[in-house]
Design a protein around this motif. Structure first.
Motif, PDB file in Angstrom:
ATOM      1  N   ARG A 134      38.666  75.255  76.273  1.00  0.00           N
ATOM      2  CA  ARG A 134      39.275  73.992  76.719  1.00  0.00           C
ATOM      3  C   ARG A 134      39.832  74.136  78.135  1.00  0.00           C
ATOM      4  NH1 ARG A 134      36.917  72.138  72.962  1.00  0.00           N
ATOM      5  NH2 ARG A 134      37.763  71.126  71.096  1.00  0.00           N
ATOM      6  N   THR A 135      40.364  75.298  78.438  1.00  0.00           N
ATOM      7  CA  THR A 135      40.882  75.537  79.786  1.00  0.00           C
ATOM      8  C   THR A 135      39.750  75.517  80.808  1.00  0.00           C
ATOM      9  OG1 THR A 135      42.748  76.819  78.922  1.00  0.00           O
ATOM     10  CG2 THR A 135      42.157  77.161  81.233  1.00  0.00           C
ATOM     11  N   ILE A 136      38.627  76.136  80.485  1.00  0.00           N
ATOM     12  CA  ILE A 136      37.478  76.093  81.392  1.00  0.00           C
ATOM     13  C   ILE A 136      36.999  74.657  81.570  1.00  0.00           C
ATOM     14  CG2 ILE A 136      35.078  76.811  81.721  1.00  0.00           C
ATOM     15  CD1 ILE A 136      35.764  79.398  80.240  1.00  0.00           C
ATOM     16  N   ASP A 137      36.923  73.905  80.469  1.00  0.00           N
ATOM     17  CA  ASP A 137      36.535  72.489  80.563  1.00  0.00           C
ATOM     18  C   ASP A 137      37.417  71.756  81.572  1.00  0.00           C
ATOM     19  OD1 ASP A 137      34.674  72.927  78.539  1.00  0.00           O
ATOM     20  OD2 ASP A 137      35.925  72.034  76.953  1.00  0.00           O
ATOM     21  N   HIS A 138      38.721  71.989  81.463  1.00  0.00           N
ATOM     22  CA  HIS A 138      39.660  71.288  82.342  1.00  0.00           C
ATOM     23  C   HIS A 138      39.515  71.736  83.790  1.00  0.00           C
ATOM     24  CE1 HIS A 138      43.241  69.285  83.751  1.00  0.00           C
ATOM     25  NE2 HIS A 138      43.699  70.428  84.230  1.00  0.00           N
ATOM     26  N   ARG A 160      30.122  81.041  88.189  1.00  0.00           N
ATOM     27  CA  ARG A 160      30.868  82.278  88.468  1.00  0.00           C
ATOM     28  C   ARG A 160      32.199  82.242  87.726  1.00  0.00           C
ATOM     29  NH1 ARG A 160      32.083  82.549  94.299  1.00  0.00           N
ATOM     30  NH2 ARG A 160      32.353  84.787  93.954  1.00  0.00           N
ATOM     31  N   ILE A 161      32.162  82.511  86.418  1.00  0.00           N
ATOM     32  CA  ILE A 161      33.363  82.440  85.586  1.00  0.00           C
ATOM     33  C   ILE A 161      33.533  83.743  84.816  1.00  0.00           C
ATOM     34  CG2 ILE A 161      34.517  81.233  83.691  1.00  0.00           C
ATOM     35  CD1 ILE A 161      33.038  78.709  84.497  1.00  0.00           C
ATOM     36  N   GLN A 219      33.742  83.079  65.425  1.00  0.00           N
ATOM     37  CA  GLN A 219      32.786  83.101  66.536  1.00  0.00           C
ATOM     38  C   GLN A 219      33.114  81.940  67.458  1.00  0.00           C
ATOM     39  OE1 GLN A 219      29.238  83.292  63.698  1.00  0.00           O
ATOM     40  NE2 GLN A 219      28.485  84.546  65.393  1.00  0.00           N
ATOM     41  N   GLY A 220      32.956  82.132  68.746  1.00  0.00           N
ATOM     42  CA  GLY A 220      33.269  81.062  69.685  1.00  0.00           C
ATOM     43  C   GLY A 220      32.736  81.362  71.064  1.00  0.00           C
ATOM     44  N   ARG A 221      31.507  81.828  71.127  1.00  0.00           N
ATOM     45  CA  ARG A 221      30.943  82.228  72.425  1.00  0.00           C
ATOM     46  C   ARG A 221      30.935  81.061  73.401  1.00  0.00           C
ATOM     47  NH1 ARG A 221      25.334  85.547  73.387  1.00  0.00           N
ATOM     48  NH2 ARG A 221      25.584  85.854  75.633  1.00  0.00           N
ATOM     49  N   ASP A 222      31.350  81.344  74.619  1.00  0.00           N
ATOM     50  CA  ASP A 222      31.278  80.374  75.711  1.00  0.00           C
ATOM     51  C   ASP A 222      30.299  80.934  76.734  1.00  0.00           C
ATOM     52  OD1 ASP A 222      31.737  78.777  78.044  1.00  0.00           O
ATOM     53  OD2 ASP A 222      33.673  78.181  77.190  1.00  0.00           O
ATOM     54  N   ALA A 223      29.104  80.340  76.790  1.00  0.00           N
ATOM     55  CA  ALA A 223      28.018  80.876  77.616  1.00  0.00           C
ATOM     56  C   ALA A 223      28.310  80.784  79.104  1.00  0.00           C
ATOM     57  CB  ALA A 223      26.718  80.140  77.290  1.00  0.00           C
ATOM     58  N   ARG A 224      29.371  80.086  79.489  1.00  0.00           N
ATOM     59  CA  ARG A 224      29.711  79.975  80.912  1.00  0.00           C
ATOM     60  C   ARG A 224      30.347  81.254  81.446  1.00  0.00           C
ATOM     61  NH1 ARG A 224      32.997  74.411  80.154  1.00  0.00           N
ATOM     62  NH2 ARG A 224      33.811  75.707  78.444  1.00  0.00           N
ATOM     63  N   PHE A 232      35.465  92.099  89.064  1.00  0.00           N
ATOM     64  CA  PHE A 232      35.041  90.703  89.092  1.00  0.00           C
ATOM     65  C   PHE A 232      34.264  90.387  90.371  1.00  0.00           C
ATOM     66  CE2 PHE A 232      38.530  89.687  85.914  1.00  0.00           C
ATOM     67  CZ  PHE A 232      37.654  89.315  84.911  1.00  0.00           C
ATOM     68  N   GLY A 233      34.648  91.015  91.476  1.00  0.00           N
ATOM     69  CA  GLY A 233      33.901  90.799  92.707  1.00  0.00           C
ATOM     70  C   GLY A 233      32.462  91.247  92.586  1.00  0.00           C
ATOM     71  N   ARG A 234      32.243  92.375  91.925  1.00  0.00           N
ATOM     72  CA  ARG A 234      30.875  92.892  91.759  1.00  0.00           C
ATOM     73  C   ARG A 234      30.049  92.050  90.797  1.00  0.00           C
ATOM     74  NH1 ARG A 234      33.893  97.554  91.530  1.00  0.00           N
ATOM     75  NH2 ARG A 234      33.689  97.740  89.261  1.00  0.00           N
ATOM     76  N   HIS A 235      30.670  91.572  89.722  1.00  0.00           N
ATOM     77  CA  HIS A 235      29.876  90.984  88.654  1.00  0.00           C
ATOM     78  C   HIS A 235      29.857  89.458  88.648  1.00  0.00           C
ATOM     79  CE1 HIS A 235      28.909  94.788  86.825  1.00  0.00           C
ATOM     80  NE2 HIS A 235      30.175  95.161  86.946  1.00  0.00           N
ATOM     81  N   LEU A 236      30.755  88.835  89.377  1.00  0.00           N
ATOM     82  CA  LEU A 236      30.671  87.388  89.525  1.00  0.00           C
ATOM     83  C   LEU A 236      29.987  86.999  90.826  1.00  0.00           C
ATOM     84  CD1 LEU A 236      34.119  86.164  88.146  1.00  0.00           C
ATOM     85  CD2 LEU A 236      31.937  86.417  86.958  1.00  0.00           C
ATOM     86  N   GLY A 237      29.825  87.967  91.716  1.00  0.00           N
ATOM     87  CA  GLY A 237      29.036  87.743  92.922  1.00  0.00           C
ATOM     88  C   GLY A 237      29.692  86.808  93.910  1.00  0.00           C
TER      89      GLY A 237
END
Length: 338
Positions: A146-150, A165-166, A223-228, A332-337
């Motif tokens: 819900r936080t990502i949605d917002h 990039r999340i 279960q609650g995977r968020d693919a983002r 995070f810099g390496r893996h979110l690009g």
């Protein structure tokens, strides 16, 4: 006379040159900009609205302001600086709150990330109604989504975020939360067998107190995977037993794992390391207990909550956090690009 005028002009130009160089040096070494900060609320149709603290790059003037028992230097309500910024969502531990890992949030924002740290409904320092019950573990992953949605759809600075990039950062029960939204499958019923074998476990004792007051035992599969979400940092992740032996098989994104060698609260975090299908970037911190991953305590916090502020002898939490935050930002810099 002519020679004197020439010498005066030379001295004048030399002085101007030194002043110009000093001004250039000041410009180069001055901070590029402040960190902006806002409080916001993310809607949650299934429960109360979720309080969210947001840090982000900003060029607005900064000033010192209070954040709970701590202080931070931020541009309160300042405009967002930058575009296509990566977003990191922070999930706190049981009894925590949105400001609980503020130094890590500041470090990420200083490095160019937008950071959204939420206060979990019913499991925070002001409201413990769901703490140590099944509901907190089933609801927490939804709070993150819900936080990502917002942040992508409702926040005033949403246009500055790159939705591709999340990342998620979770501490303690927040580490459990991060694993679920990263693709983990938690069988909460496994905790009953764990607690029968380890009744003196910190979490088991508190769960037993809840059950003695009439709360049913936990038995849900969560279960609650968020693919983002593209990368996860876990600090002392709780409920490793609930994911064993195969509940982490679908967590294939990059993971940075932190464990305290002297953690007496989360004792099964190594099961997370063993259960991930791809080896995480693993950090076992010598002489660190469970609370080492929280920021160094202010004097006020040390008085009001000494249990989270007392480190093992010889452990320097301030020095560790300089290293810890640098490593989290780098991961995070390496893996979110960018």
């Amino acid at each position: 006379m002519i020679a004197s005028l020439t010498e005066n002009r030379r001295q004048t130009w030399l002085t101007l040159a030194v002043m110009a160089f000093a001004g250039l040096l000041l410009f180069v070494t001055a901070p590029a900009g402040a960190v902006g900060f806002q409080w916001d609320v993310a809607p949650d149709p299934d429960d109360q609205p979720i309080q969210v603290a947001i840090w982000y790059p900003s060029d607005a003037p900064a000033k010192s302001m209070r954040l709970g028992a701590n202080r931070q230097t931020v541009a309160d309500g300042g405009a967002v600086s930058g575009t296509a910024l990566a977003l990191v969502v922070l999930s706190h531990g049981t009894g925590g709150w949105a400001g609980g890992t503020h130094d890590t949030a500041l470090a990420l924002a200083e490095a160019g990330f937008v950071v959204a740290s939420l206060t979990h409904t019913g499991d925070n320092h002001k409201d413990k109604a769901y703490a140590f019950t099944q509901r907190t573990f089933t609801d927490r992953p939804r709070h993150v989504s819900r936080t990502i949605d917002h942040m992508l759809g409702g926040w005033s600075g949403r246009a500055s975020i790159d939705p591709a990039r999340i990342g998620v950062f979770g501490y303690s029960a927040g580490g459990y939360t991060a694993l679920v939204v990263a693709g983990g499958k938690a069988d909460l019923g496994r905790m009953a067998a764990f607690c029968r074998s380890w009744p003196d476990d910190w979490g088991c004792q508190r769960g037993a107190e809840k059950q003695a007051a009439g709360t049913p035992p936990m038995d849900a599969v969560v279960q609650g995977r968020d693919a983002r979400i593209r990368a996860a940092v876990l600090a002392a992740p709780a409920l490793g037993t609930a994911f064993a032996p195969s509940g982490l098989a679908e967590v294939t994104l990059p993971v940075q794992l932190w464990r305290g060698a002297r953690d007496q609260i989360v004792t099964d975090a190594d099961l997370v390391r063993q259960g991930l299908p791809n080896a995480p970037e693993d950090h076992l911190v010598p002489n660190a207990d469970h609370f080492a991953f929280l920021p160094p305590c202010s004097r006020l916090l040390a008085v009001s909550a000494p249990e989270i502020c007392q480190d093992p002898e010889g452990f320097d939490r301030s020095a560790f956090h300089a290293e810890f935050n640098r490593a989290v930002v780098g991961f995070f810099g390496r893996h979110l690009g960018k």
